[in-house]
Scaffold this motif. Structure first.
Motif, PDB file in Angstrom:
ATOM      1  N   GLU A 178      66.285  76.750  37.332  1.00 21.73           N
ATOM      2  CA  GLU A 178      67.589  76.794  36.680  1.00 21.73           C
ATOM      3  C   GLU A 178      68.027  75.380  36.288  1.00 21.73           C
ATOM      4  OE1 GLU A 178      70.708  79.035  38.420  1.00 21.73           O
ATOM      5  OE2 GLU A 178      69.444  80.774  38.873  1.00 21.73           O
ATOM      6  N   ARG A 236      67.994  85.871  33.446  1.00 21.66           N
ATOM      7  CA  ARG A 236      67.712  86.173  34.855  1.00 21.66           C
ATOM      8  C   ARG A 236      67.065  87.548  35.008  1.00 21.66           C
ATOM      9  NH1 ARG A 236      72.037  84.483  36.501  1.00 21.66           N
ATOM     10  NH2 ARG A 236      71.345  82.470  37.302  1.00 21.66           N
ATOM     11  N   TRP A 237      67.566  88.512  34.263  1.00 24.20           N
ATOM     12  CA  TRP A 237      67.017  89.873  34.331  1.00 24.20           C
ATOM     13  C   TRP A 237      65.563  89.897  33.866  1.00 24.20           C
ATOM     14  CZ3 TRP A 237      65.081  93.180  30.557  1.00 24.20           C
ATOM     15  CH2 TRP A 237      64.847  94.496  30.966  1.00 24.20           C
ATOM     16  N   GLY A 272      58.563  88.371  37.291  1.00 21.20           N
ATOM     17  CA  GLY A 272      58.099  87.609  38.442  1.00 21.20           C
ATOM     18  C   GLY A 272      57.818  86.157  38.117  1.00 21.20           C
ATOM     19  N   LYS A 278      58.192  82.143  37.820  1.00 17.18           N
ATOM     20  CA  LYS A 278      58.715  81.090  38.688  1.00 17.18           C
ATOM     21  C   LYS A 278      59.841  80.404  37.931  1.00 17.18           C
ATOM     22  CE  LYS A 278      57.496  77.052  41.449  1.00 17.18           C
ATOM     23  NZ  LYS A 278      56.426  76.144  41.890  1.00 17.18           N
ATOM     24  N   VAL A 279      61.065  80.572  38.401  1.00 20.91           N
ATOM     25  CA  VAL A 279      62.247  80.163  37.639  1.00 20.91           C
ATOM     26  C   VAL A 279      62.792  78.819  38.103  1.00 20.91           C
ATOM     27  CG1 VAL A 279      64.600  80.795  36.997  1.00 20.91           C
ATOM     28  CG2 VAL A 279      62.851  82.577  37.223  1.00 20.91           C
ATOM     29  N   TYR A 321      63.370  87.369  33.693  1.00 19.09           N
ATOM     30  CA  TYR A 321      62.483  86.564  34.525  1.00 19.09           C
ATOM     31  C   TYR A 321      62.253  87.201  35.891  1.00 19.09           C
ATOM     32  CZ  TYR A 321      63.727  83.175  30.885  1.00 19.09           C
ATOM     33  OH  TYR A 321      63.946  82.547  29.677  1.00 19.09           O
ATOM     34  N   GLN A 322      63.247  87.921  36.389  1.00 16.88           N
ATOM     35  CA  GLN A 322      63.041  88.659  37.637  1.00 16.88           C
ATOM     36  C   GLN A 322      62.071  89.808  37.413  1.00 16.88           C
ATOM     37  OE1 GLN A 322      66.998  89.756  38.936  1.00 16.88           O
ATOM     38  NE2 GLN A 322      67.317  87.817  40.025  1.00 16.88           N
ATOM     39  N   ARG A 323      62.188  90.466  36.286  1.00 20.06           N
ATOM     40  CA  ARG A 323      61.282  91.565  35.973  1.00 20.06           C
ATOM     41  C   ARG A 323      59.838  91.104  35.894  1.00 20.06           C
ATOM     42  NH1 ARG A 323      61.530  94.848  30.256  1.00 20.06           N
ATOM     43  NH2 ARG A 323      61.221  92.718  29.456  1.00 20.06           N
TER      44      ARG A 323
END
Length: 252
Positions: free
Chosen positions: A228, A216-217, A223, A225-226, A219-221
């Protein structure tokens, strides 16, 4: 010019401008290149391969030597060179580090990280793995004639790597491991392709190898498109349709 001629001329210009815009836009990717992770080889991607091939994509699976990051990136580049492009480059686990560097190739239009490491330039795989938690007790270094290689203790493989995979398949994975050179985990990537290209990510919420928190860290960094998915690290085997769906979205 009569009103009829003016209307006809405008219609032609509109049609031509639309055609030019479509011609100048980037075509949808038809080539998919898959880079497997550590401890396994490309054969586990057969179900994803079959789905994508049936849907009209040209799929190639890289068989990395896992002897070092530079060697694995080079193996991936050789496969990229064989493609026409645009290419969607897919990486699982340690393969995420490989596609982060190899993905700088101009043929690559998008990156897909499947429960994968996503380092920035100057970061190493092992550095990321220790960011939130120590490596799993199931992992240990195995001494070899030419240096150290990592593998997973077979008795702990299913519960650690593939808890949602049928027992016989998990046992086969445990007994056919492709060991990863220790130096591969310590080598930093020289470029982060995700900084200039769109990235997609599958976050595996039941992962005991690359923790969901780390995923999560990262993929947030970036940007990314995630998507789950409630799955183990072996999501490409346990839920191939979910993986293929994300890859196809990246291709479009």
């Amino acid at each position: 010019m009569s009103t009829l001629r003016k209307t006809f001329a405008i219609a032609i210009m509109v049609a031509l401008s639309g055609t030019m815009a479509r011609a100048e836009s980037k075509p949808a990717a038809k080539d998919i290149v898959i880079v497997h992770g550590a401890l396994v080889d490309g054969s586990g991607w057969r179900a994803v391969y079959d789905i994508l091939s049936k849907d009209g994509f040209h799929v190639t699976v890289v068989q990395e030597p896992l002897t070092g990051l530079a060697e694995d990136v080079e193996a991936t580049k050789r496969v990229i060179d064989q493609q026409t492009g645009p290419i969607v480059l897919v990486g699982h686990s340690y393969g995420g580090s490989v596609i982060t560097e190899a993905g700088a190739d101009p043929k690559v239009s998008a990156l897909v990280y499947v429960a994968a490491l996503q380092p920035d330039a100057g970061e190493a795989s092992g550095q990321l793995l220790t960011k939130f938690a120590a490596p799993s007790d199931a992992m240990r270094a195995a001494p070899a004639a030419t240096g150290k290689y990592f593998y997973m203790q077979p008795a702990l493989f299913a519960a650690t790597y593939a808890q949602d995979v049928p027992a016989t398949d998990a046992q086969f994975l445990a007994d056919s491991q492709q060991q990863l050179a220790e130096k591969a985990l310590g080598a930093p990537v020289s470029v982060a392709a995700w900084r200039t290209k769109p990235s997609f990510a599958i976050l595996t919420t039941q992962d005991h190898v690359v923790s969901p928190e780390l995923q999560r860290w990262m993929y947030q960094r970036s940007g990314a498109k995630v998507t789950e998915v409630s799955a183990s690290h072996a999501v490409f085997i346990s839920q191939p349709r979910a993986v293929a769906k994300v890859i196809e979205a990246a291709a479009k």
